[in-house]
Design a protein around this motif. Structure first.
Motif, PDB file in Angstrom:
ATOM      1  N   PHE A 175       0.848  -1.181   0.000  1.00  8.59           N
ATOM      2  CA  PHE A 175       0.000   0.000   0.000  1.00  8.59           C
ATOM      3  C   PHE A 175       0.881   1.228   0.000  1.00  8.59           C
ATOM      4  N   SER A 176       0.425   2.258  -0.673  1.00  8.21           N
ATOM      5  CA  SER A 176       1.180   3.504  -0.672  1.00  8.21           C
ATOM      6  C   SER A 176       0.891   4.252   0.635  1.00  8.21           C
ATOM      7  N   LEU A 177       1.705   5.231   0.914  1.00 10.84           N
ATOM      8  CA  LEU A 177       1.531   6.038   2.119  1.00 10.84           C
ATOM      9  C   LEU A 177       0.198   6.774   2.085  1.00 10.84           C
ATOM     10  N   LEU A 178      -0.203   7.248   0.941  1.00  9.70           N
ATOM     11  CA  LEU A 178      -1.478   7.944   0.794  1.00  9.70           C
ATOM     12  C   LEU A 178      -2.646   7.013   1.132  1.00  9.70           C
ATOM     13  N   GLU A 179      -2.597   5.783   0.669  1.00  8.70           N
ATOM     14  CA  GLU A 179      -3.663   4.832   0.975  1.00  8.70           C
ATOM     15  C   GLU A 179      -3.739   4.555   2.479  1.00  8.70           C
ATOM     16  N   LEU A 180      -2.603   4.389   3.120  1.00  7.75           N
ATOM     17  CA  LEU A 180      -2.588   4.149   4.569  1.00  7.75           C
ATOM     18  C   LEU A 180      -3.148   5.344   5.341  1.00  7.75           C
ATOM     19  N   VAL A 181      -2.801   6.557   4.945  1.00 10.06           N
ATOM     20  CA  VAL A 181      -3.299   7.753   5.615  1.00 10.06           C
ATOM     21  C   VAL A 181      -4.815   7.869   5.433  1.00 10.06           C
ATOM     22  N   LEU A 182      -5.313   7.585   4.231  1.00  8.20           N
ATOM     23  CA  LEU A 182      -6.758   7.640   3.997  1.00  8.20           C
ATOM     24  C   LEU A 182      -7.498   6.622   4.859  1.00  8.20           C
ATOM     25  N   VAL A 183      -6.956   5.438   4.993  1.00 10.68           N
ATOM     26  CA  VAL A 183      -7.586   4.411   5.837  1.00 10.68           C
ATOM     27  C   VAL A 183      -7.607   4.864   7.289  1.00 10.68           C
TER      28      VAL A 183
END
Length: 169
Positions: free
Chosen positions: A30-38
């Motif tokens: 997962f990208s950092l952006l995906e983790l932050v959104l989650v």
């Protein structure tokens, strides 16, 4: 098979060139952006759920307090009715009930948000949470039946408890 295993285990710069210098394993993470959104979405869901839980806990707390006052009012009315049944009522007026029983004087009266019980000069709080000063109402029953008394307690929560006690001859 040997060639496939070697290509998987080889460092990224040794892999065969396919026109891209990135790892072919990139799709597995997962990208950092995906983790932050989650994390943000999980936080919002937790915040909404916590509001529902807090309101439910507050409702349980209020319900328990109300039930405690209700049971205390019932206890106090039972005690007053017992004294009326077994004694001689000497004063029954708004805010005061006085009963003579077995050589003792029982005086029930509201004071500072509580119902006081005085037995031959010894005072104690019978219940708390009484609406002062009109928390206790005592009057002869309006139906013309002698020695029948209507007793009512008004609690500060708005709860009203009442009973009737007949003075035995």
């Amino acid at each position: 098979m040997r060639m496939a295993l070697a290509s998987v285990l080889a460092p990224l710069w040794v892999l065969p060139m396919t026109g891209c210098t990135k790892s072919r394993f990139r799709g597995w993470g997962f990208s950092l952006l995906e983790l932050v959104l989650v994390l943000v979405i999980t936080g919002l869901v937790a915040m909404v759920a916590s509001r529902f839980l807090l309101s439910a806990l507050e409702a349980v707390s209020v319900s328990r307090e109300y039930e405690d006052q209700r049971s205390e009012a019932g206890f106090a009315l039972d005690r007053m009715a017992r004294e009326v049944r077994g004694g001689d009522v000497t004063a029954c007026e708004s805010g005061q009930l006085e009963v003579q029983r077995g050589g003792q004087t029982f005086l029930f009266e509201p004071d500072d948000g509580g119902l006081l019980l005085e037995v031959d000069g010894d005072r104690g709080v019978l219940i708390e949470g009484l609406a002062s000063p009109d928390g206790l109402t005592c009057e002869e029953a309006p139906w013309g039946i002698s020695d029948l008394y209507a007793l009512q307690l008004n609690m500060d929560s708005g709860y009203e408890a009442s009973t009737h006690a007949w003075q035995r001859p």
